[in-house]
Design a protein around this motif. Structure first.
Motif, PDB file in Angstrom:
ATOM      1  N   MET A   1       0.787  -1.205   0.000  1.00  0.00           N
ATOM      2  CA  MET A   1       0.000   0.000   0.000  1.00  0.00           C
ATOM      3  C   MET A   1       0.820   1.257   0.000  1.00  0.00           C
ATOM      4  SD  MET A   1      -3.385  -0.618   2.076  1.00  0.00           S
ATOM      5  CE  MET A   1      -3.865  -2.290   2.099  1.00  0.00           C
ATOM      6  N   SER A   2       2.088   1.326   0.122  1.00  0.00           N
ATOM      7  CA  SER A   2       2.751   2.598  -0.088  1.00  0.00           C
ATOM      8  C   SER A   2       4.246   2.566   0.181  1.00  0.00           C
ATOM      9  CB  SER A   2       2.126   3.711   0.728  1.00  0.00           C
ATOM     10  OG  SER A   2       2.138   3.449   2.068  1.00  0.00           O
ATOM     11  N   ASN A   3       4.907   3.568  -0.198  1.00  0.00           N
ATOM     12  CA  ASN A   3       6.346   3.682  -0.027  1.00  0.00           C
ATOM     13  C   ASN A   3       6.648   4.883   0.832  1.00  0.00           C
ATOM     14  OD1 ASN A   3       8.955   4.756  -0.502  1.00  0.00           O
ATOM     15  ND2 ASN A   3       8.318   5.356  -2.519  1.00  0.00           N
ATOM     16  N   GLY A  10       1.775  -0.373  -5.129  1.00  0.00           N
ATOM     17  CA  GLY A  10       1.028  -1.067  -4.129  1.00  0.00           C
ATOM     18  C   GLY A  10       1.708  -1.064  -2.790  1.00  0.00           C
ATOM     19  N   HIS A  11       2.613  -0.131  -2.523  1.00  0.00           N
ATOM     20  CA  HIS A  11       3.254  -0.107  -1.213  1.00  0.00           C
ATOM     21  C   HIS A  11       2.612   0.981  -0.368  1.00  0.00           C
ATOM     22  CE1 HIS A  11       6.309  -1.433  -4.047  1.00  0.00           C
ATOM     23  NE2 HIS A  11       6.334  -0.222  -4.480  1.00  0.00           N
ATOM     24  N   HIS A  12       3.172   2.167  -0.478  1.00  0.00           N
ATOM     25  CA  HIS A  12       2.717   3.131   0.498  1.00  0.00           C
ATOM     26  C   HIS A  12       2.255   4.466  -0.066  1.00  0.00           C
ATOM     27  CE1 HIS A  12       5.655   0.396   2.251  1.00  0.00           C
ATOM     28  NE2 HIS A  12       6.482   0.959   1.419  1.00  0.00           N
ATOM     29  N   HIS A  13       2.227   4.692  -1.352  1.00  0.00           N
ATOM     30  CA  HIS A  13       1.760   5.999  -1.801  1.00  0.00           C
ATOM     31  C   HIS A  13       1.022   5.933  -3.116  1.00  0.00           C
ATOM     32  CE1 HIS A  13       3.945   7.452   1.446  1.00  0.00           C
ATOM     33  NE2 HIS A  13       5.098   7.390   0.876  1.00  0.00           N
ATOM     34  N   PRO A  14       0.261   7.018  -3.402  1.00  0.00           N
ATOM     35  CA  PRO A  14      -0.475   7.101  -4.644  1.00  0.00           C
ATOM     36  C   PRO A  14       0.442   7.123  -5.854  1.00  0.00           C
ATOM     37  CG  PRO A  14      -1.012   8.933  -3.171  1.00  0.00           C
ATOM     38  CD  PRO A  14       0.095   8.165  -2.540  1.00  0.00           C
ATOM     39  N   HIS A  15      -0.092   6.698  -6.997  1.00  0.00           N
ATOM     40  CA  HIS A  15       0.750   6.580  -8.176  1.00  0.00           C
ATOM     41  C   HIS A  15       0.567   7.680  -9.211  1.00  0.00           C
ATOM     42  CE1 HIS A  15       0.179   2.409  -6.684  1.00  0.00           C
ATOM     43  NE2 HIS A  15       1.468   2.469  -6.731  1.00  0.00           N
ATOM     44  N   LEU A 250      -4.691   3.021   4.505  1.00  0.00           N
ATOM     45  CA  LEU A 250      -5.975   2.398   4.182  1.00  0.00           C
ATOM     46  C   LEU A 250      -6.944   3.421   3.595  1.00  0.00           C
ATOM     47  CD1 LEU A 250      -6.462   0.072   7.270  1.00  0.00           C
ATOM     48  CD2 LEU A 250      -6.036  -0.640   4.915  1.00  0.00           C
ATOM     49  N   THR A 251      -6.905   4.629   4.119  1.00  0.00           N
ATOM     50  CA  THR A 251      -7.762   5.689   3.585  1.00  0.00           C
ATOM     51  C   THR A 251      -7.382   5.999   2.142  1.00  0.00           C
ATOM     52  OG1 THR A 251      -8.042   6.626   5.796  1.00  0.00           O
ATOM     53  CG2 THR A 251      -8.542   8.053   3.919  1.00  0.00           C
ATOM     54  N   GLN A 252      -6.067   6.038   1.854  1.00  0.00           N
ATOM     55  CA  GLN A 252      -5.617   6.276   0.483  1.00  0.00           C
ATOM     56  C   GLN A 252      -6.043   5.139  -0.439  1.00  0.00           C
ATOM     57  OE1 GLN A 252      -1.403   6.952   0.470  1.00  0.00           O
ATOM     58  NE2 GLN A 252      -1.604   9.088   1.057  1.00  0.00           N
ATOM     59  N   ALA A 253      -5.920   3.913   0.040  1.00  0.00           N
ATOM     60  CA  ALA A 253      -6.330   2.773  -0.783  1.00  0.00           C
ATOM     61  C   ALA A 253      -7.808   2.876  -1.145  1.00  0.00           C
ATOM     62  CB  ALA A 253      -6.054   1.469  -0.031  1.00  0.00           C
ATOM     63  N   ARG A 254      -8.621   3.233  -0.180  1.00  0.00           N
ATOM     64  CA  ARG A 254     -10.055   3.385  -0.443  1.00  0.00           C
ATOM     65  C   ARG A 254     -10.308   4.519  -1.426  1.00  0.00           C
ATOM     66  NH1 ARG A 254     -12.699   5.284   4.652  1.00  0.00           N
ATOM     67  NH2 ARG A 254     -11.882   7.259   3.863  1.00  0.00           N
ATOM     68  N   ASP A 255      -9.591   5.631  -1.253  1.00  0.00           N
ATOM     69  CA  ASP A 255      -9.825   6.781  -2.119  1.00  0.00           C
ATOM     70  C   ASP A 255      -9.301   6.535  -3.536  1.00  0.00           C
ATOM     71  OD1 ASP A 255     -10.915   8.021   0.057  1.00  0.00           O
ATOM     72  OD2 ASP A 255      -9.171   9.283   0.476  1.00  0.00           O
ATOM     73  N   MET A 256      -8.172   5.834  -3.654  1.00  0.00           N
ATOM     74  CA  MET A 256      -7.519   5.705  -4.953  1.00  0.00           C
ATOM     75  C   MET A 256      -8.133   4.612  -5.811  1.00  0.00           C
ATOM     76  SD  MET A 256      -3.485   6.381  -4.277  1.00  0.00           S
ATOM     77  CE  MET A 256      -3.334   5.094  -3.042  1.00  0.00           C
ATOM     78  N   THR A 273     -10.792   2.200   9.559  1.00  0.00           N
ATOM     79  CA  THR A 273     -10.292   3.579   9.625  1.00  0.00           C
ATOM     80  C   THR A 273     -11.093   4.451  10.582  1.00  0.00           C
ATOM     81  OG1 THR A 273     -11.611   4.115   7.652  1.00  0.00           O
ATOM     82  CG2 THR A 273      -9.306   3.509   7.305  1.00  0.00           C
ATOM     83  N   ASP A 274     -12.063   3.879  11.278  1.00  0.00           N
ATOM     84  CA  ASP A 274     -12.885   4.622  12.244  1.00  0.00           C
ATOM     85  C   ASP A 274     -12.166   4.617  13.601  1.00  0.00           C
ATOM     86  OD1 ASP A 274     -14.718   5.632  14.030  1.00  0.00           O
ATOM     87  OD2 ASP A 274     -16.389   4.380  13.343  1.00  0.00           O
ATOM     88  N   PRO A 275     -11.752   5.783  14.094  1.00  0.00           N
ATOM     89  CA  PRO A 275     -10.995   5.813  15.349  1.00  0.00           C
ATOM     90  C   PRO A 275     -11.805   5.372  16.568  1.00  0.00           C
ATOM     91  CG  PRO A 275     -11.569   8.039  14.658  1.00  0.00           C
ATOM     92  CD  PRO A 275     -11.941   7.126  13.524  1.00  0.00           C
ATOM     93  N   GLU A 276     -13.138   5.348  16.432  1.00  0.00           N
ATOM     94  CA  GLU A 276     -13.985   4.976  17.565  1.00  0.00           C
ATOM     95  C   GLU A 276     -14.387   3.512  17.541  1.00  0.00           C
ATOM     96  OE1 GLU A 276     -14.348   7.087  19.927  1.00  0.00           O
ATOM     97  OE2 GLU A 276     -13.310   8.624  18.762  1.00  0.00           O
ATOM     98  N   ASP A 277     -14.100   2.807  16.441  1.00  0.00           N
ATOM     99  CA  ASP A 277     -14.510   1.408  16.308  1.00  0.00           C
ATOM    100  C   ASP A 277     -13.481   0.510  16.990  1.00  0.00           C
ATOM    101  OD1 ASP A 277     -15.150  -1.213  15.327  1.00  0.00           O
ATOM    102  OD2 ASP A 277     -16.232  -0.279  13.670  1.00  0.00           O
ATOM    103  N   ALA A 278     -13.936  -0.385  17.853  1.00  0.00           N
ATOM    104  CA  ALA A 278     -13.020  -1.294  18.543  1.00  0.00           C
ATOM    105  C   ALA A 278     -12.288  -2.211  17.582  1.00  0.00           C
ATOM    106  CB  ALA A 278     -13.791  -2.119  19.575  1.00  0.00           C
ATOM    107  N   ALA A 279     -12.850  -2.432  16.385  1.00  0.00           N
ATOM    108  CA  ALA A 279     -12.205  -3.268  15.377  1.00  0.00           C
ATOM    109  C   ALA A 279     -11.286  -2.466  14.467  1.00  0.00           C
ATOM    110  CB  ALA A 279     -13.262  -3.992  14.532  1.00  0.00           C
ATOM    111  N   GLY A 280     -11.217  -1.151  14.685  1.00  0.00           N
ATOM    112  CA  GLY A 280     -10.397  -0.292  13.840  1.00  0.00           C
ATOM    113  C   GLY A 280      -8.932  -0.333  14.226  1.00  0.00           C
ATOM    114  N   ILE A 281      -8.084   0.131  13.296  1.00  0.00           N
ATOM    115  CA  ILE A 281      -6.638   0.113  13.503  1.00  0.00           C
ATOM    116  C   ILE A 281      -6.241   0.889  14.754  1.00  0.00           C
ATOM    117  CG2 ILE A 281      -4.423   0.860  12.541  1.00  0.00           C
ATOM    118  CD1 ILE A 281      -5.569  -1.530  11.109  1.00  0.00           C
TER     119      ILE A 281
END
Length: 301
Positions: A1-3, A10-15, A250-256, A273-281
């Motif tokens: 997902m990004s570099n 597919g690492h850490h940033h948009p292309h 993850l937010t970038q992956a969803r947006d891109m 990606t929800d900061p209030e969700d117990a299942a979130g990162i």
């Protein structure tokens, strides 16, 4: 997902760099590179012997280093510390990122040795001059003809100089295969490999060839090739900063490439990606960060 320092496959940033606001992305790129600092410190230690002819601290014959596609200059400054007698030139096409690099160098007391140079790759390199070490991380895969790009960089090596290219490795993993929510295997589906292939195909002068980086180095007339992969292993529980970086990815992956996900995966991404969700990162105890980066080197005659 990004570099961590520049966009990557597919690492850490948009292309699609033509449509990105690098000034806005700068803080994220900088945080990512800082997260990867333990890995880059391993790389610098490994580079020291082939670059200087001796293991351990010291610059040896390394007097000038080029960081091609430097982004915000995190690795540029790290290289300045690894080679304390060298001038380091951070080279990037985006002035907003070079400004971050200059500011960082000043903060770290390296402003007298870390300089910047605006240049497009690969056509804007002519004015750079020679170097004893050239480093490029996740920049060359944004150039259509990667073989020609390697040759262009090799042409700036001084006699005996070392070219080091960070390309390939493994995309980060930070969650179990079965997250406990949604369909298992979300990270595999979110890796962006299809999108990366399409990005590469759309580049000007894109060459359809095997991505054999050691072969590219040999074709450029370089010798004594070496390849090694380096691991970044941040076990659970992750720090708050690492969690924030994962959420941003993850937010970038969803947006891109959200149109590639089905409704179930989109719902899972929303929870992660929800900061209030117990299942979130942000809150789940099992989030980790594991990534591997491959570095290829070879030396000028």
């Amino acid at each position: 997902m990004s570099n961590p320092d520049r966009p990557g496959p597919g690492h850490h940033h948009p292309h699609d760099s033509a449509h990105l606001d690098w000034e806005v992305l700068g803080p994220h790129l900088e945080r990512g590179a800082e997260l990867y600092t333990p890995l880059y410190e391993q790389v610098a230690d490994w580079l020291r012997e082939p670059a200087t002819g001796a293991p351990g601290p010291g610059s040896g014959g390394v007097r000038r280093v080029l960081d091609i596609g430097s982004g915000p200059g995190v690795v540029s400054c790290l290289l300045a510390r690894a080679f304390p007698d060298a001038e380091v030139v951070a080279v990037d096409a985006t002035e907003a990122l070079l400004e971050r690099a200059r500011d960082r160098a000043v903060r770290l007391g390296l402003g007298d040795r870390v300089h910047t140079h605006p240049a497009e790759l690969p056509d804007g390199l002519d004015a750079l001059g020679g170097a004893d070490l050239i480093w490029s991380s996740k920049a060359l895969h944004h150039i259509g003809d990667q073989r020609a790009a390697v040759a262009a960089l090799a042409g700036h090596l001084r006699p005996g100089g070392l070219l080091a290219i960070a390309e390939g490795g493994l995309a980060p993993r930070f969650l179990p295969r079965d997250l406990g929510i949604g369909r298992p295997g979300l990270q595999s589906r979110a890796a962006g490999e299809e999108w990366f292939t399409e990005m590469r195909a759309a580049l000007p002068d894109a060459a359809d060839e095997t991505e054999d980086w050691p072969a590219f180095l040999a074709d450029a007339g370089l010798r004594t090739p070496r390849t090694r992969s380096f691991l970044l292993d941040l076990p659970a529980p992750l720090s708050a900063g690492a969690r924030a970086y994962v959420v941003a990815n993850l937010t970038q992956a969803r947006d891109m490439y959200g149109d590639r996900f089905d409704e179930d995966d989109l719902a899972t991404l929303a929870r992660l990606t929800d900061p209030e969700d117990a299942a979130g990162i942000t809150r789940r105890p099992d989030a980790f960060f594991l990534s591997a980066q491959t570095v290829h080197t070879a030396r000028a005659q």
